[in-house]
Design a protein around this motif. Structure first.
Motif, PDB file in Angstrom:
ATOM      1  N   ASN A 228      20.165  -3.115   6.259  1.00  0.00           N
ATOM      2  CA  ASN A 228      19.898  -3.759   7.551  1.00  0.00           C
ATOM      3  C   ASN A 228      21.152  -4.449   8.057  1.00  0.00           C
ATOM      4  OD1 ASN A 228      20.012  -6.358   6.202  1.00  0.00           O
ATOM      5  ND2 ASN A 228      17.902  -6.020   5.551  1.00  0.00           N
TER       6      ASN A 228
ATOM      7  N   TRP B  48       9.622 -23.779   6.667  1.00  0.00           N
ATOM      8  CA  TRP B  48       9.045 -22.468   6.921  1.00  0.00           C
ATOM      9  C   TRP B  48       8.766 -22.347   8.413  1.00  0.00           C
ATOM     10  CZ3 TRP B  48       3.915 -20.943   8.361  1.00  0.00           C
ATOM     11  CH2 TRP B  48       3.803 -19.555   8.451  1.00  0.00           C
TER      12      TRP B  48
ATOM     13  N   ARG C 131      -7.785  -2.740   8.431  1.00  0.00           N
ATOM     14  CA  ARG C 131      -7.803  -3.945   7.628  1.00  0.00           C
ATOM     15  C   ARG C 131      -7.764  -5.174   8.511  1.00  0.00           C
ATOM     16  NH1 ARG C 131      -2.693  -5.441   4.468  1.00  0.00           N
ATOM     17  NH2 ARG C 131      -4.089  -7.166   4.549  1.00  0.00           N
TER      18      ARG C 131
ATOM     19  N   LYS D 215       7.604 -11.566  15.107  1.00  0.00           N
ATOM     20  CA  LYS D 215       8.923 -11.543  14.472  1.00  0.00           C
ATOM     21  C   LYS D 215       9.375 -12.976  14.248  1.00  0.00           C
ATOM     22  CE  LYS D 215       9.851  -7.052  14.718  1.00  0.00           C
ATOM     23  NZ  LYS D 215      10.108  -6.200  13.551  1.00  0.00           N
TER      24      LYS D 215
ATOM     25  N   TYR E 264      -4.527 -22.826  18.898  1.00  0.00           N
ATOM     26  CA  TYR E 264      -3.382 -22.543  19.769  1.00  0.00           C
ATOM     27  C   TYR E 264      -3.545 -23.199  21.139  1.00  0.00           C
ATOM     28  CZ  TYR E 264      -1.096 -19.417  16.524  1.00  0.00           C
ATOM     29  OH  TYR E 264      -0.419 -18.926  15.438  1.00  0.00           O
TER      30      TYR E 264
ATOM     31  N   ARG F 204       7.279 -11.760   9.321  1.00  0.00           N
ATOM     32  CA  ARG F 204       6.411 -11.985  10.460  1.00  0.00           C
ATOM     33  C   ARG F 204       5.171 -12.752  10.021  1.00  0.00           C
ATOM     34  NH1 ARG F 204       3.262  -7.169  12.770  1.00  0.00           N
ATOM     35  NH2 ARG F 204       2.529  -9.094  13.640  1.00  0.00           N
ATOM     36  N   GLU F 205       4.336 -13.102  10.964  1.00  0.00           N
ATOM     37  CA  GLU F 205       3.095 -13.870  10.823  1.00  0.00           C
ATOM     38  C   GLU F 205       3.360 -15.347  10.586  1.00  0.00           C
ATOM     39  OE1 GLU F 205       0.856 -14.310   7.383  1.00  0.00           O
ATOM     40  OE2 GLU F 205      -0.996 -14.608   8.431  1.00  0.00           O
ATOM     41  N   PRO F 206       2.904 -16.194  11.496  1.00  0.00           N
ATOM     42  CA  PRO F 206       2.115 -15.862  12.688  1.00  0.00           C
ATOM     43  C   PRO F 206       2.901 -15.215  13.827  1.00  0.00           C
ATOM     44  CG  PRO F 206       2.434 -18.231  12.529  1.00  0.00           C
ATOM     45  CD  PRO F 206       2.975 -17.652  11.270  1.00  0.00           C
ATOM     46  N   ARG F 207       4.194 -15.463  14.020  1.00  0.00           N
ATOM     47  CA  ARG F 207       4.899 -14.734  15.078  1.00  0.00           C
ATOM     48  C   ARG F 207       5.020 -13.267  14.679  1.00  0.00           C
ATOM     49  NH1 ARG F 207       6.726 -18.251  19.201  1.00  0.00           N
ATOM     50  NH2 ARG F 207       6.812 -16.348  20.450  1.00  0.00           N
TER      51      ARG F 207
ATOM     52  N   ASN G 112      14.570 -12.098   6.441  1.00  0.00           N
ATOM     53  CA  ASN G 112      14.924 -11.505   5.143  1.00  0.00           C
ATOM     54  C   ASN G 112      16.047 -12.300   4.499  1.00  0.00           C
ATOM     55  OD1 ASN G 112      17.413 -10.539   6.326  1.00  0.00           O
ATOM     56  ND2 ASN G 112      16.255  -8.820   7.182  1.00  0.00           N
TER      57      ASN G 112
ATOM     58  N   LYS H 153      10.538 -15.007   6.011  1.00  0.00           N
ATOM     59  CA  LYS H 153       9.337 -14.172   6.106  1.00  0.00           C
ATOM     60  C   LYS H 153       9.493 -13.242   7.299  1.00  0.00           C
ATOM     61  CE  LYS H 153       4.286 -14.611   6.450  1.00  0.00           C
ATOM     62  NZ  LYS H 153       3.126 -15.491   6.655  1.00  0.00           N
TER      63      LYS H 153
ATOM     64  N   ARG I 126      -0.331 -17.241  22.810  1.00  0.00           N
ATOM     65  CA  ARG I 126       0.592 -18.235  23.385  1.00  0.00           C
ATOM     66  C   ARG I 126       0.796 -18.023  24.880  1.00  0.00           C
ATOM     67  NH1 ARG I 126       2.038 -16.029  18.753  1.00  0.00           N
ATOM     68  NH2 ARG I 126       2.386 -17.359  16.915  1.00  0.00           N
TER      69      ARG I 126
ATOM     70  N   THR J 177      14.287  -5.963  15.188  1.00  0.00           N
ATOM     71  CA  THR J 177      14.265  -5.757  16.629  1.00  0.00           C
ATOM     72  C   THR J 177      15.660  -5.262  16.986  1.00  0.00           C
ATOM     73  OG1 THR J 177      12.689  -7.570  16.951  1.00  0.00           O
ATOM     74  CG2 THR J 177      13.984  -6.899  18.861  1.00  0.00           C
TER      75      THR J 177
ATOM     76  N   GLY K  43       2.175  -2.022  12.694  1.00  0.00           N
ATOM     77  CA  GLY K  43       2.042  -2.493  11.326  1.00  0.00           C
ATOM     78  C   GLY K  43       0.886  -3.475  11.163  1.00  0.00           C
ATOM     79  N   TRP K  44       0.301  -3.880  12.271  1.00  0.00           N
ATOM     80  CA  TRP K  44      -0.719  -4.920  12.203  1.00  0.00           C
ATOM     81  C   TRP K  44      -1.439  -4.944  13.542  1.00  0.00           C
ATOM     82  CZ3 TRP K  44      -2.823  -7.286   8.303  1.00  0.00           C
ATOM     83  CH2 TRP K  44      -3.571  -8.448   8.491  1.00  0.00           C
TER      84      TRP K  44
ATOM     85  N   TRP L  11       1.699  -6.493   4.547  1.00  0.00           N
ATOM     86  CA  TRP L  11       1.304  -7.773   5.128  1.00  0.00           C
ATOM     87  C   TRP L  11       1.359  -8.835   4.043  1.00  0.00           C
ATOM     88  CZ3 TRP L  11       1.071  -9.284   9.910  1.00  0.00           C
ATOM     89  CH2 TRP L  11       0.397 -10.461  10.250  1.00  0.00           C
ATOM     90  N   ASP L  12       1.403 -10.079   4.455  1.00  0.00           N
ATOM     91  CA  ASP L  12       1.485 -11.181   3.501  1.00  0.00           C
ATOM     92  C   ASP L  12       0.091 -11.526   2.989  1.00  0.00           C
ATOM     93  OD1 ASP L  12       2.651 -13.268   2.061  1.00  0.00           O
ATOM     94  OD2 ASP L  12       2.352 -14.689   3.691  1.00  0.00           O
TER      95      ASP L  12
ATOM     96  N   ASP M 138      -5.581 -19.672  13.532  1.00  0.00           N
ATOM     97  CA  ASP M 138      -5.281 -18.742  12.440  1.00  0.00           C
ATOM     98  C   ASP M 138      -5.078 -19.571  11.181  1.00  0.00           C
ATOM     99  OD1 ASP M 138      -2.639 -19.672  12.453  1.00  0.00           O
ATOM    100  OD2 ASP M 138      -1.921 -17.986  13.642  1.00  0.00           O
ATOM    101  N   ARG M 139      -4.603 -18.951  10.123  1.00  0.00           N
ATOM    102  CA  ARG M 139      -4.570 -19.708   8.869  1.00  0.00           C
ATOM    103  C   ARG M 139      -3.481 -20.770   8.844  1.00  0.00           C
ATOM    104  NH1 ARG M 139      -1.765 -16.542   3.896  1.00  0.00           N
ATOM    105  NH2 ARG M 139      -0.453 -15.053   5.007  1.00  0.00           N
ATOM    106  N   TYR M 140      -2.584 -20.762   9.818  1.00  0.00           N
ATOM    107  CA  TYR M 140      -1.547 -21.788   9.876  1.00  0.00           C
ATOM    108  C   TYR M 140      -1.863 -22.829  10.944  1.00  0.00           C
ATOM    109  CZ  TYR M 140       0.759 -18.439   6.913  1.00  0.00           C
ATOM    110  OH  TYR M 140       1.047 -17.584   5.880  1.00  0.00           O
TER     111      TYR M 140
END
Lengths: 333, 333, 333, 333
Positions: free
Chosen positions: C179, B125, A169, B174, A26, B169-172, B179, B167, A274, C210, A235-236, B236-237, A19-21
């Motif tokens: 939250n 990050w 998307r 959660k 993986y 989410r993404e890539p996980r 926040n 962040k 994973r 979660t 959401g995705w 999404w980011d 992925d982008r990271y």
């Protein structure tokens, strides 16, 4: 128990991912033949959907066929890769006519391969066809480019089916075929009998649809040619293992298919980033067998009565009774 | 016009990208030195945030320094890559103690490099630290592993700052620091003066926060060490170009910073997948200059009065007057 | 089977509702005493949470007590109505000091009633405290007004507990306690022992949390005073019947409570707009009993081992085995 | 500046509201005639959309006409209230045939009134037609009930237009006409010339559409009969004041209308719960005038060139230049 459905999977289920990271992946790359062997190791899979061109594979097609054979697998579909570097600004809707032409050529070639392999359909997933920014494209033009491209391709091959896999998307911020109704509008406009829909449960779910309703609509138009299942958090397109979150709606989805005597493959489109890919498929199929068993025990008459009066509580009770006892009857649980 | 802020960018802004579909990349790879040259070509950038290890770079650190120098750039931060293959199940919260150890070692090394380069902070990050599935982790344990790891790292380097870029989410599916409030809870529990927050506008926006409110809270706790800006569609980011969608909230975000005399870098974290990266930065900075100008002309006294009575219409009128005339005074528009 | 938990409900569960479209209501008004009788008719409820002032009720408090008694119910909480017409621009954060004062007075009165009724806590749900538009409020000021108001109220009544029920939005577009982490930050800043959290499962779910993780965090801070359950589609506070959508995450939520020996009430906060309210509660409790039973049969040791290695597939298999057989052991299913 | 468009509003914009919490209302009730006077007080409105039955109004129709006249207003549409108590389980899709019949009767009556008032169309907003729970309804049946009901109604009145205002959800968790494509599918199936779409910008936005694309599609099918504008945070139908958040996409929406020579009313569907309704309309129109002016100054040729190559940066620059200078030319800003 009634006969089990035919289970299948996208071959990418058994690859590793980037992925982008994690641009280094993986896990170690898994070659095409090894992916097929892994699919075979699941034990319950009968068919696979193959990406083409075979990325990173320099063997022969015969070796691919042999690998399928030795694992008791059949290629049900070819998914042409119209979303890699050449096509990041679109395939059949690319602003550059030369790239549109190249996309169509690749699609023709993929179709010939699909015929050669005896596939049931060619899967079109135009994930790079769309837009990211307000004011980026002329919506009238891009939509018509899409329909023109499909018409040209599909009409040239009346002897095989094509399916559009819609998705709201990703990778584009907006994709031209985002939901079931828009896709049906396009298909009806094109008006060819061999173009239908592959409904991905997860795409429908995070696209604000009710997947069972989307399936019913596609069936009522005679266009539900194939389905994929997986799960997400609405959401995705998380492509999680089936049944990890939305048990009730997955059950409702398959209930709708059975009620309409829809008899296609129960196909996995999961990305176990994973997880062990063979185990991920096994876990999915274990749940799907429980769903199948629950469909056998569900009181259809009582459910129809509850639905006739829109009685949500009565129907909840019926379906919980079936679903929350379903694994009691499953050997492998 | 008051003095312009210092502009910066993550160096990855000038790279090319991969994702799970275009695994062959959105363009030819761009080496680190070329990325730096592209950052220099923007013309308005003064600082950059550098990933480390320098992926795909086999030159010397001196060459990196020279490239920064010749482009009039300074490294403001190092972002250690704790989200690549070794760490896809987590860095400081990895279930495997050996990998946790490796993550901490990498973080120490990155910190030494940051000091060597005279950076202002090390950016953490932890995008792979979290979970995907219900019941996958013990939430108590993973949270405490995160705090323990941070305490060990940050307390060992009292001479440099660390920031957590939260962040959702993404890539996980959660992430452990999703926040501003959760991140502040963790920081306060750790209790070290050199650990703060990098607030990414887009992360805040799609994480259901009001970015200006998140900034104010972090400022009130003395923990807003850095910011990044970009834009998205709140789901999404997307890392789109600043000002392409959320003009008003971007304006409000910078208004909050100015009101609190926050004087850090206005930094870009954009991923121009399909765009020219130099032009994408230029477009962003053009908009940010308009924001800066709008802040100069905004009637602060009237706005404070409107806010004292929670008068949404009065404040809307004031800010539209400033924002929707802002480019009239901008030469380069 | 281990002992069943104590079940409860917000008394509004048994009312009828209005919204901005059906302003004439989703049914004939149901008086307070009749609401209590309906709660009694469910059969499994032991406690209720009462709104105050008693809207539309002109009887005596003794009649209310008698109605509770004859239905075998106890008032576990009072929920002061600080979100009706007087407070639509906020209660303790209202821009008008006179209204803030009135809100505090109402809260003091409600607290006295709660003590009189022997309640366990006063529930604070500041649904109108927040903002709708960018630039509408000064975020620093509104947050501090909230903390000041809470401090004044809660410190005046050391003999009873208060809980904040956080929620991302509705009726305000943004609510000041959105939250778990932000609410804990506020509670820690206030620093009083009798102020905690009521965690509404649905609020947590559609607020991108979660729920089990949110519960664990509140428990770790010693602040999880109460919980409410319901369900939704992750995009809004639909207040649907528990277990209608998110079976796995509801199961995980209660698993977290049991693991921490949390022994509070399993309380319903459902809005059965178009359903029979007694039946809606019965359906919810039927599912919650299945959850309780599933917790008894879950292999905790194996789950702990799976979680120690973040093994999502192993944990999925364990919890499906428990959940998807749970109704086989339930008489009433 | 080119001629301004005709501005309009739903008359409910000038009412006060209730919701499920502030059941006593967000202010004193405002009678129908006073609502009309408030609409007149805005100064820029020419037409209004009237709900019917006139809730809480016991005067004569002549008095309504007189009120419209004295305020220089015309009724452009009637919106029949098919979402109040009688219809909370649906109007034309209600499971009870007697209620379906009553809904159709009410719709016929409303249509006669619309003709009497010289309206341009009858607006159908089936907000209670849909479902809340999985397994609650038979999707095939409910969809066909909807089409049958519409066919019966619309075919009976060839002398007036009907529009469907689609919406993803609220008050039902799912509504039968959730997006533009599904609505067009239904309209095409019905096949009558006088049935079209009212596209509500906010509904489109929070329904994951790109509003300008939705408008283009409806136009290409010859079915865009009317539009409403407002704003929201993309997660719910907040019905905020136009231009408070999504300036760029609002601009793009009107750009699409102009490009297609669409010449209908620019109509407000805002719910100023806590704001002065006259001021809320004025603020909206001030912004819409800026949009109109920006359309005049936008370099259409350059934009078309940018869009021909999907050049997001070039188009962003062009539209910011137009939008962020638009109020400089506006007297009233």
């Amino acid at each position: 128990m009634t006969d089990l459905p035919v289970f299948g999977a996208g071959i990418w289920h058994f690859a590793t991912y980037k992925d982008r990271y994690a641009t280094d992946g993986y896990g170690d790359p898994v070659g095409l033949l090894e992916q097929i062997d892994r699919a075979g190791a699941v034990g319950d899979l009968s068919v696979v959907d193959l990406n083409w061109p075979f990325a990173g594979y320099d063997g022969t097609l015969d070796d691919v066929k042999a690998a399928l054979d030795r694992n008791g697998l059949r290629a049900i579909a070819i998914t042409p890769e119209i979303y890699t570097r050449d096509f990041v600004k679109g395939s059949i809707t690319n602003p550059d006519p030369a790239i549109r032409k190249r996309a169509i050529e690749l699609l023709h070639e993929a179709t010939e391969l699909a015929k050669d392999l005896g596939c049931s359909y060619v899967k079109l997933w135009p994930g790079q066809d769309g837009w990211d920014y307000p004011f980026q494209v002329n919506y009238h033009d891009i939509w018509n480019l899409a329909l023109d491209g499909l018409r040209e391709l599909v009409s040239a091959h009346p002897d095989i089916n094509f399916v559009i896999e819609y998705k709201p998307r990703e990778p584009r911020v907006k994709i031209i075929f985002p939901n079931v109704a828009r896709t049906l509008l396009g298909i009806e406009k094109i008006g060819l009998p061999n173009l239908g829909i592959l409904l991905d449960f997860g795409h429908s779910l995070y696209g604000l649809e009710t997947p069972a309703d989307a399936a019913q609509l596609a069936i009522d138009y005679g266009r539900l040619f194939a389905i994929d299942v997986n799960d997400n958090l609405r959401g995705w397109d998380d492509d999680m293992v089936v049944g990890s979150v939305h048990l009730v709606e997955t059950f409702e989805f398959f209930h709708t298919l059975r009620k309409n005597n829809w008899e296609g493959v129960w196909q996995l489109d999961q990305f176990p980033f994973r997880e062990d890919s063979v185990e991920a498929a096994k876990q999915a199929i274990r749940f799907l067998k429980a769903v199948h068993l629950a469909l056998d025990t569900l009181d259809e008459e009582a459910l129809a009565a509850a639905q006739a009066s829109h009685d949500a509580l009565a129907s909840q009770r019926l379906i919980q009774r079936a679903l929350l006892t379903s694994m009691a009857g499953l050997e492998d649980a």
